[in-house]
Design an enzyme around this catalytic site. Structure first.
Site, mmCIF file in Angstrom:
data_model
loop_
_atom_site.group_PDB
_atom_site.id
_atom_site.type_symbol
_atom_site.label_atom_id
_atom_site.label_comp_id
_atom_site.label_asym_id
_atom_site.label_seq_id
_atom_site.Cartn_x
_atom_site.Cartn_y
_atom_site.Cartn_z
ATOM 1 N N GLU A 147 -8.588 45.801 5.045
ATOM 2 C CA GLU A 147 -9.699 45.448 4.155
ATOM 3 C C GLU A 147 -11.066 45.883 4.706
ATOM 4 O O GLU A 147 -11.922 45.040 5.021
ATOM 5 C CB GLU A 147 -9.685 43.936 3.862
ATOM 6 C CG GLU A 147 -8.406 43.473 3.193
ATOM 7 C CD GLU A 147 -8.425 41.988 2.808
ATOM 8 O OE1 GLU A 147 -9.390 41.287 3.137
ATOM 9 O OE2 GLU A 147 -7.460 41.540 2.166
ATOM 10 N N GLU A 149 -0.660 41.854 1.102
ATOM 11 C CA GLU A 149 -1.068 40.451 1.029
ATOM 12 C C GLU A 149 -1.095 40.049 -0.431
ATOM 13 O O GLU A 149 -1.569 40.800 -1.282
ATOM 14 C CB GLU A 149 -2.480 40.227 1.599
ATOM 15 C CG GLU A 149 -2.613 40.370 3.080
ATOM 16 C CD GLU A 149 -4.030 40.038 3.571
ATOM 17 O OE1 GLU A 149 -4.746 39.257 2.910
ATOM 18 O OE2 GLU A 149 -4.397 40.584 4.616
HETATM 19 O O1 IFM Z 1 -7.178 35.145 4.867
HETATM 20 C C1 IFM Z 1 -7.560 36.333 4.248
HETATM 21 C C2 IFM Z 1 -7.076 37.536 5.032
HETATM 22 O O2 IFM Z 1 -7.510 37.499 6.350
HETATM 23 C C3 IFM Z 1 -7.577 38.804 4.393
HETATM 24 N N1 IFM Z 1 -7.243 38.844 2.988
HETATM 25 C C4 IFM Z 1 -7.558 37.690 2.193
HETATM 26 C C5 IFM Z 1 -6.998 36.432 2.857
HETATM 27 C C6 IFM Z 1 -7.332 35.190 2.002
HETATM 28 O O3 IFM Z 1 -8.698 35.038 1.859
#
Ligand code: IFM
Length: 441
Positions: free
Chosen positions: A163, A348
């Protein structure tokens, strides 16, 4: 009943700073998150990432739990300051931890998927300017080489940066994440150097091993009036996708960023745009945007003046993020049709809801429903021809949710942060059934 292709990866994802704790153990150095979380008012509940889920000391039991759940993959990140406390010099004891983790995973038949950077920059590198400095990209590639030398013989899947949008804009523009700077020009430079670091790290890994490597982006469907959609899609999605897959920064985004210019040098876009083996997609929600934009760039939080509406009728998670699983299908289909084809992984996906422990159990039906709908949405994308190879739920464990602290839970496994007791939630039991059967019931 939706069945997934054989060999599909079913895992969970975590990140080092969010679960490991043990921030001073075995020679680990300071990261920007240690510094940031120590400052009063930065984290909602006043806590830091220590002890988090104390995973550093409980790793074998946590891996055994994954195995009991029938998961066949695990996406974790390495803490750069554990491996190189000053950002440069190798700390063998830190590297040993990840060596043991990888072996433990393989012993349990779990495929390791390693992420090199999930936001915990060594503080000494931030003291020398951090990601807005070009030098940081080269130090990142050196660190990637060190890790690959040790682990690439056993880790088949690599992510360079997780990210980069968050690392650049939340860290250096809005300042709600470490290092907490509020300097839009620095954020734009950071975004470029994170991408350059990615490209250099790909080279470093490839020069050592024939393994699969890519990057993980947080991407969004964007809905609303045409110009707001163009602009926000540009800042959130195309600013990263286009240089990575098309070899250039999109002209309209460069215009929107003015007066801040991306510090591109000759050869950078070739390094950034070199072919990858995979793209990790982090999807939680879409963005609904409006056209009330006056034309001036607001990089304090890019596009914040347009974002934040929840479309009428849509449910939300406890973080106020709207829930619409079809957004995941649409995003995956868009990526597969608009960008050169690389295998995709959902790296994710998950939901924040408050949990109640009752008689030793957690009946998190809202999270279970979110996951169920999104896993089905991933299957719909597969059925539409998308080359999707795996799904990683965020997250294995409740953890340190950055500036929100410990109050915001995403885990499939409940963690009591006082006792470190783990309880598999109803969502974790459900996910276990999916992983074991390779299908959604
Ligand atoms: O916890 C975070 C993660 O570190 C990065 N993506 C989003 C998740 C939820 O906010």
């Amino acid at each position: 009943m939706s069945t997934f292709p054989s060999g599909f990866l079913w895992g969970t994802a975590t990140s080092a700073y969010q679960i490991e704790g043990a921030t001073t153990a075995d020679g680990r150095g300071m990261s920007i998150w240690d510094t940031f979380a120590d400052e009063p008012g930065r984290v909602a509940d006043g806590h830091t990432g220590d002890p988090a889920a104390d995973h550093y000391h409980r790793m074998p039991a946590d891996v055994a739990l994954m195995s009991e759940l029938g998961l066949n993959a695990y996406r974790f990140s390495l803490a750069w300051p554990r491996v190189c406390p000053d950002g440069v010099t190798v700390n063998p004891a830190g590297l040993d931890f990840y060596d043991r983790l990888v072996d433990e995973l393989l012993t349990h038949g779990i495929t390791p998927s390693a992420t090199l950077y999930h936001w915990d920059l060594p503080q000494p590198l931030e003291d020398r300017g951090g990601w807005p400095e070009r030098e940081t990209a080269y130090r990142f590639a050196d660190y990637a080489g060190v890790v690959a030398d040790r682990l690439a013989d056993r880790v088949p899947l690599w992510t360079t940066v997780n990210e980069p949008w968050c690392a650049a804009f939340l860290g250096y523009a809005s300042g709600v994440h470490a290092p907490g700077r509020r300097d839009p020009g620095a954020a734009v430079a950071a975004a470029h150097h994170l991408l350059l670091g990615h490209g250099l790290a790909v080279q470093a890994i490839r020069s050592r091993a024939a393994t699969r490597v890519g990057i993980t982006l947080n991407l969004f469907g964007v809905f609303g009036d045409a110009d707001a959609v163009r602009r926000i899609d540009g800042l959130q999605n195309r600013l990263f996708l286009d240089p990575l897959f098309r070899g250039f920064y999109p002209a309209d985004v460069l215009d929107d960023l003015l007066p801040y210019a991306i510090p591109v040098r000759d050869g950078d876009v070739e390094i950034i745009g070199a072919p990858m083996d995979l793209l990790g997609v982090n999807f939680y929600r879409d963005h609904a945007v409006s056209s009330a934009w006056d034309g001036s760039p607001n990089l304090d939080w890019p596009g914040s003046e347009h974002i934040g509406h929840v479309r009428r009728g849509l449910p939300v998670t406890d973080l106020g993020w709207e829930i619409r699983a079809a957004g995941l299908t649409e995003l995956l289909v868009r990526l597969a049709s608009e960008y050169p084809t690389v295998p995709l992984y959902v790296h994710e996906n998950g939901a924040c809801f408050a949990d109640v422990v009752m008689d030793g159990a957690v009946h998190d039906h809202a999270r279970l429903a979110y996951l169920s709908d999104h896993v089905r949405a991933a299957h719909t994308a597969l059925a539409a021809g998308v080359d999707l190879r795996g799904y990683f739920a965020w997250s294995l464990l409740d953890n340190f949710e950055w500036s929100e602290g410990y109050g915001r839970r995403f885990g499939l496994v409940h963690v009591d942060f006082e006792t470190q007791r783990r309880i598999v939630k109803a969502s974790g039991e459900w996910y276990s059934e999916v992983a074991r059967g390779n299908r959604v019931p």
